[in-house]
Write an enzyme that holds these catalytic residues in place. Structure first.
Site, PDB file in Angstrom:
ATOM      1  N   CYS A 198      34.842  14.549  20.759  1.00 22.70           N
ATOM      2  CA  CYS A 198      35.642  13.717  20.736  1.00 22.70           C
ATOM      3  C   CYS A 198      37.133  13.185  20.349  1.00 22.70           C
ATOM      4  CB  CYS A 198      34.878  12.548  20.256  1.00 22.70           C
ATOM      5  SG  CYS A 198      35.404  10.027  21.019  1.00 22.70           S
ATOM      6  N   CYS A 254      37.392  10.406  17.967  1.00 24.31           N
ATOM      7  CA  CYS A 254      35.921   9.912  16.512  1.00 24.31           C
ATOM      8  C   CYS A 254      37.157  11.086  15.542  1.00 24.31           C
ATOM      9  CB  CYS A 254      34.755  10.155  16.672  1.00 24.31           C
ATOM     10  SG  CYS A 254      34.325   8.854  17.810  1.00 24.31           S
TER      11      CYS A 254
END
Length: 185
Positions: free
Chosen positions: A134, A137
């Site tokens: 991700c 993130c």
């Protein structure tokens, strides 16, 4: 089962991983990281990599380095990032950018109160986010870590640990699948 046992079970085709797992978990090579950070990241990323054999071995080894608060926070980082990485990767990758302005509507209070130092929890969260792929993130956790004064070397080493742990899990999964196919034949 210890990390040494894990190293012995890594097949010769992956001997680089045998060397790398020892290197990334060695505090003298860990770019100024504490044992808690090293083993917290190793356990959180083992959990995220989902190989039961590796999780058990890393957890056994980590237990001698981590307090109960650290063990709980480590598992919490793997759990919350398991949710967040899916959600925020979707938000980032979706062609419809409206999702980025919508509230997530997901409870994630452990990030604010992890039970250990926030920067340490963020470091584990970044490593798990790297395993789970991700980018949003990764950027978010890296920004918080930089604001907390964590250096590039520590951040890079956290991802080194994550990459090796994940690769060992992949090898173990492949070996277990091959053994299962051979016993079925």
């Amino acid at each position: 089962m210890s990390i040494d046992n894990i190293k012995q079970q890594i097949p010769d085709y992956a001997k680089d991983l045998r060397i790398n797992i020892g290197n990334v978990l060695d505090p003298e090579r860990a770019e100024g990281m504490s044992a808690e950070q090293i083993y917290g990241i190793a356990l959180a990323t083992a959990i995220s990599s989902r190989n039961p054999q590796l999780i058990a071995a890393v957890e056994e080894e980590a237990a001698s380095h981590l307090s109960d608060a650290w063990l709980t926070a480590t598992k919490a980082a793997a759990a919350i990032m398991g949710m967040n990485n899916i959600y925020y990767r979707f938000v980032h990758l979706a062609s419809n950018k409206d999702y980025g302005s919508m509230p997530a509507g997901l409870r994630m209070s452990v990030i604010g109160r992890p039970g250990i130092d926030k920067a340490d929890f963020e470091l584990m969260s970044l490593a798990v986010s790297a395993v789970n792929g991700c980018g949003q993130c990764i950027d978010s956790h890296e920004k918080v870590l930089k604001q907390a004064g964590v250096g590039n070397e520590v951040i890079q080493h956290a991802v080194r640990i994550a990459s090796v742990i994940h690769a060992v899990a992949t090898v173990f999964d492949a070996e277990q699948a091959t053994a299962g196919m051979q016993s079925a034949a």
